[in-house]
Scaffold this active site. Sequence first.
Site, PDB file in Angstrom:
ATOM      1  N   ASN A  33       3.526  66.202  25.676  1.00 44.64           N
ATOM      2  CA  ASN A  33       4.256  65.496  26.738  1.00 44.64           C
ATOM      3  C   ASN A  33       4.087  66.229  28.061  1.00 44.64           C
ATOM      4  O   ASN A  33       3.990  67.451  28.106  1.00 44.64           O
ATOM      5  CB  ASN A  33       5.734  65.323  26.350  1.00 44.64           C
ATOM      6  CG  ASN A  33       6.614  66.445  26.860  1.00 44.64           C
ATOM      7  OD1 ASN A  33       7.021  66.462  28.030  1.00 44.64           O
ATOM      8  ND2 ASN A  33       6.882  67.428  25.999  1.00 44.64           N
TER       9      ASN A  33
ATOM     10  N   PHE B 265      10.502  66.427  33.541  1.00 49.48           N
ATOM     11  CA  PHE B 265      11.946  66.323  33.842  1.00 49.48           C
ATOM     12  C   PHE B 265      12.305  64.975  34.471  1.00 49.48           C
ATOM     13  O   PHE B 265      12.922  64.920  35.538  1.00 49.48           O
ATOM     14  CB  PHE B 265      12.412  67.447  34.782  1.00 49.48           C
ATOM     15  CG  PHE B 265      12.539  68.807  34.157  1.00 49.48           C
ATOM     16  CD1 PHE B 265      12.428  68.998  32.799  1.00 49.48           C
ATOM     17  CD2 PHE B 265      12.788  69.908  34.965  1.00 49.48           C
ATOM     18  CE1 PHE B 265      12.552  70.265  32.239  1.00 49.48           C
ATOM     19  CE2 PHE B 265      12.920  71.180  34.418  1.00 49.48           C
ATOM     20  CZ  PHE B 265      12.796  71.356  33.057  1.00 49.48           C
TER      21      PHE B 265
ATOM     22  N   SER C 105       9.852  74.752  30.620  1.00 52.01           N
ATOM     23  CA  SER C 105       9.075  73.514  30.578  1.00 52.01           C
ATOM     24  C   SER C 105       7.761  73.741  31.309  1.00 52.01           C
ATOM     25  O   SER C 105       7.749  74.255  32.429  1.00 52.01           O
ATOM     26  CB  SER C 105       9.830  72.375  31.251  1.00 52.01           C
ATOM     27  OG  SER C 105       8.917  71.309  31.482  1.00 52.01           O
TER      28      SER C 105
ATOM     29  N   ASN D  70       5.935  71.499  32.555  1.00 49.76           N
ATOM     30  CA  ASN D  70       5.578  70.312  33.346  1.00 49.76           C
ATOM     31  C   ASN D  70       6.204  70.252  34.732  1.00 49.76           C
ATOM     32  O   ASN D  70       6.074  69.243  35.416  1.00 49.76           O
ATOM     33  CB  ASN D  70       5.929  69.049  32.544  1.00 49.76           C
ATOM     34  CG  ASN D  70       5.179  69.024  31.218  1.00 49.76           C
ATOM     35  OD1 ASN D  70       3.976  69.239  31.189  1.00 49.76           O
ATOM     36  ND2 ASN D  70       5.904  68.815  30.121  1.00 49.76           N
ATOM     37  N   THR D  71       6.912  71.297  35.119  1.00 55.19           N
ATOM     38  CA  THR D  71       7.375  71.420  36.498  1.00 55.19           C
ATOM     39  C   THR D  71       6.642  72.629  37.082  1.00 55.19           C
ATOM     40  O   THR D  71       6.869  73.755  36.620  1.00 55.19           O
ATOM     41  CB  THR D  71       8.909  71.620  36.547  1.00 55.19           C
ATOM     42  OG1 THR D  71       9.535  70.446  36.028  1.00 55.19           O
ATOM     43  CG2 THR D  71       9.386  71.862  37.976  1.00 55.19           C
TER      44      THR D  71
ATOM     45  N   LYS E  73      16.281  79.265  27.338  1.00 53.52           N
ATOM     46  CA  LYS E  73      15.189  78.706  26.508  1.00 53.52           C
ATOM     47  C   LYS E  73      13.853  79.186  27.053  1.00 53.52           C
ATOM     48  O   LYS E  73      13.538  78.959  28.219  1.00 53.52           O
ATOM     49  CB  LYS E  73      15.252  77.180  26.498  1.00 53.52           C
ATOM     50  CG  LYS E  73      14.205  76.551  25.575  1.00 53.52           C
ATOM     51  CD  LYS E  73      14.481  75.089  25.322  1.00 53.52           C
ATOM     52  CE  LYS E  73      13.427  74.438  24.452  1.00 53.52           C
ATOM     53  NZ  LYS E  73      13.717  73.016  24.203  1.00 53.52           N
TER      54      LYS E  73
ATOM     55  N   ASN F  55      10.125  76.499  23.654  1.00 51.77           N
ATOM     56  CA  ASN F  55       9.685  75.214  24.205  1.00 51.77           C
ATOM     57  C   ASN F  55       8.285  74.838  23.671  1.00 51.77           C
ATOM     58  O   ASN F  55       7.790  75.466  22.735  1.00 51.77           O
ATOM     59  CB  ASN F  55       9.702  75.312  25.737  1.00 51.77           C
ATOM     60  CG  ASN F  55      10.203  74.047  26.382  1.00 51.77           C
ATOM     61  OD1 ASN F  55       9.707  72.966  26.064  1.00 51.77           O
ATOM     62  ND2 ASN F  55      11.162  74.156  27.280  1.00 51.77           N
TER      63      ASN F  55
HETATM   64  C1  FMN Z   1       8.798  64.231  24.347  1.00 52.33           C
HETATM   65  C2  FMN Z   1       9.413  65.597  24.478  1.00 52.33           C
HETATM   66  C3  FMN Z   1      10.266  65.852  25.534  1.00 52.33           C
HETATM   67  C4  FMN Z   1      10.842  67.114  25.668  1.00 52.33           C
HETATM   68  N1  FMN Z   1      11.707  67.352  26.702  1.00 52.33           N
HETATM   69  C5  FMN Z   1      12.320  68.549  26.793  1.00 52.33           C
HETATM   70  C6  FMN Z   1      13.265  68.799  27.812  1.00 52.33           C
HETATM   71  O1  FMN Z   1      13.593  67.929  28.619  1.00 52.33           O
HETATM   72  N2  FMN Z   1      13.820  70.041  27.870  1.00 52.33           N
HETATM   73  C7  FMN Z   1      13.506  71.033  26.982  1.00 52.33           C
HETATM   74  O2  FMN Z   1      14.048  72.132  27.073  1.00 52.33           O
HETATM   75  N3  FMN Z   1      12.631  70.810  25.984  1.00 52.33           N
HETATM   76  C8  FMN Z   1      12.043  69.602  25.874  1.00 52.33           C
HETATM   77  N4  FMN Z   1      11.149  69.378  24.852  1.00 52.33           N
HETATM   78  C9  FMN Z   1      10.838  70.489  23.919  1.00 52.33           C
HETATM   79  C10 FMN Z   1      11.670  70.413  22.647  1.00 52.33           C
HETATM   80  O3  FMN Z   1      13.030  70.573  22.943  1.00 52.33           O
HETATM   81  C11 FMN Z   1      11.246  71.516  21.654  1.00 52.33           C
HETATM   82  O4  FMN Z   1      11.530  72.769  22.223  1.00 52.33           O
HETATM   83  C12 FMN Z   1       9.755  71.467  21.323  1.00 52.33           C
HETATM   84  O5  FMN Z   1       9.306  70.130  21.254  1.00 52.33           O
HETATM   85  C13 FMN Z   1       9.424  72.162  20.006  1.00 52.33           C
HETATM   86  O6  FMN Z   1      10.071  71.548  18.925  1.00 52.33           O
HETATM   87  P1  FMN Z   1       9.351  70.450  17.963  1.00 52.33           P
HETATM   88  O7  FMN Z   1       8.024  71.008  17.549  1.00 52.33           O
HETATM   89  O8  FMN Z   1      10.324  70.262  16.837  1.00 52.33           O
HETATM   90  O9  FMN Z   1       9.197  69.226  18.799  1.00 52.33           O
HETATM   91  C14 FMN Z   1      10.560  68.127  24.720  1.00 52.33           C
HETATM   92  C15 FMN Z   1       9.702  67.841  23.647  1.00 52.33           C
HETATM   93  C16 FMN Z   1       9.134  66.605  23.513  1.00 52.33           C
HETATM   94  C17 FMN Z   1       8.227  66.322  22.336  1.00 52.33           C
END
Ligand code: FMN
Length: 368
Positions: free
Chosen positions: A110, A114, A173, A175-176, A214, A243
């Site tokens: 992704n 934000f 993140s 992406n910022t 985080k 993350n």
């Molecule tokens: C589509 C998507 C959007 C995410 N948005 C955020 C976010 O807004 N803030 C954040 O701290 N992590 C975000 N994450 C990261 C997840 O919270 C998590 O840390 C990461 O995906 C690893 O866990 P997973 O392998 O179970 O997905 C996002 C992940 C995905 C897949």
Amino acid sequence: MIELFDRLARPLLYALDPEDAHRLAIRMLQVVSLPPVPPDDTRLATRVFGLNFLNPIGIAAGFDKHAEIPDALMRAGFGFVEVGTVTPLPQLGNPRPRLFRLDADQAVINRLGFNSQGADAVLRRLAARASAGGIVGINVGANKDAPDRVADYVRLIEKFAAVASYVTVNISSPNTPGLRDMQQADVLDDLLARVIDARERVTKNAGPTPVLLKIAPDLSLSDLDDVVGIARARRVNGVIVGNTTVSRPASLRDAQLREAGGLSGRPLLPLADRMLAETYVRVEDAFPLVGAGGIDSGASALGKIRAGASLIQIYSGLVFRGLGLVGEIKRTIVAALERDGAQNLADYVGADAASATAEPWPDQFVRA
Ligand SMILES: Cc1cc2nc3c(=O)[nH]c(=O)nc-3n(C[C@H](O)[C@H](O)[C@H](O)COP(=O)(O)O)c2cc1C
């Protein structure tokens, strides 16, 4: 009932563009009122950073960014829900397409950036459900164009302390642009000093609100030394590891592997577990850790706890396994407790951390 929901929803969701599918999943959980899952085995209960969790399984930030369905998620069996990331002002995020499902790898990339309805909208929703109980934390981030990013975090802590069970400071993140630079020692120290100070200021009215940090799984180990040292010195209440990764393990096969953004899901597991173990051995029980990254089975959840997590969070695993994954993880943990004659999870937390850090670095992940 959850299994039925998964079975009916999956073909529909898979037929859609991933971001449309995500919106529809939220809508379905808003509209279909799932009956609550049976009460949790009491051996799953755990007390972490002063909060009582019925079970250690949370939904990670990014799924319910705008706090639209925290209570539906609690009813689906999660022990806690982390809403957000929310930014102070509404912002659109990056242009679509910005969310990619790598089916061949059971992974997600992704670059949402934000997208947030902003703090006021989210605050209204959390305030409206405040008496509903359950552990609902909020993950906060800075607006892309903020002139003073630290000030954004301070504002959000002040705003949400009274309605959130805990606040997560998200500086990881990918992406910022520039956000992850806030993990650098001098910036991080200033950020945490001001954030903890803000929390102290509002505690009188809001009550004690744990502040978590985080972090990215892509930190170098020397950066991790700094981050842990500062987090300990500034007395944060916990760290989430972590993350999404900007790295691309050599194992990826899906044609979309070169899309820019953060990778999550199954291929992230070895890196996320290793960084969790590295963090655990550095923290020396000063605060608990939340483990996220790549959990998609009961075994990977238990492995995450053994690597150092007092609590775990899942996101991408739900995309491929559905909500039934939550029940599977609980059954696996309870079976392990039965087998070992243990009363709770405490004995497992970090049991494999020291040995994991002695292993060679996971070979799919080339260190920059
Ligand atoms: C589509 C998507 C959007 C995410 N948005 C955020 C976010 O807004 N803030 C954040 O701290 N992590 C975000 N994450 C990261 C997840 O919270 C998590 O840390 C990461 O995906 C690893 O866990 P997973 O392998 O179970 O997905 C996002 C992940 C995905 C897949």
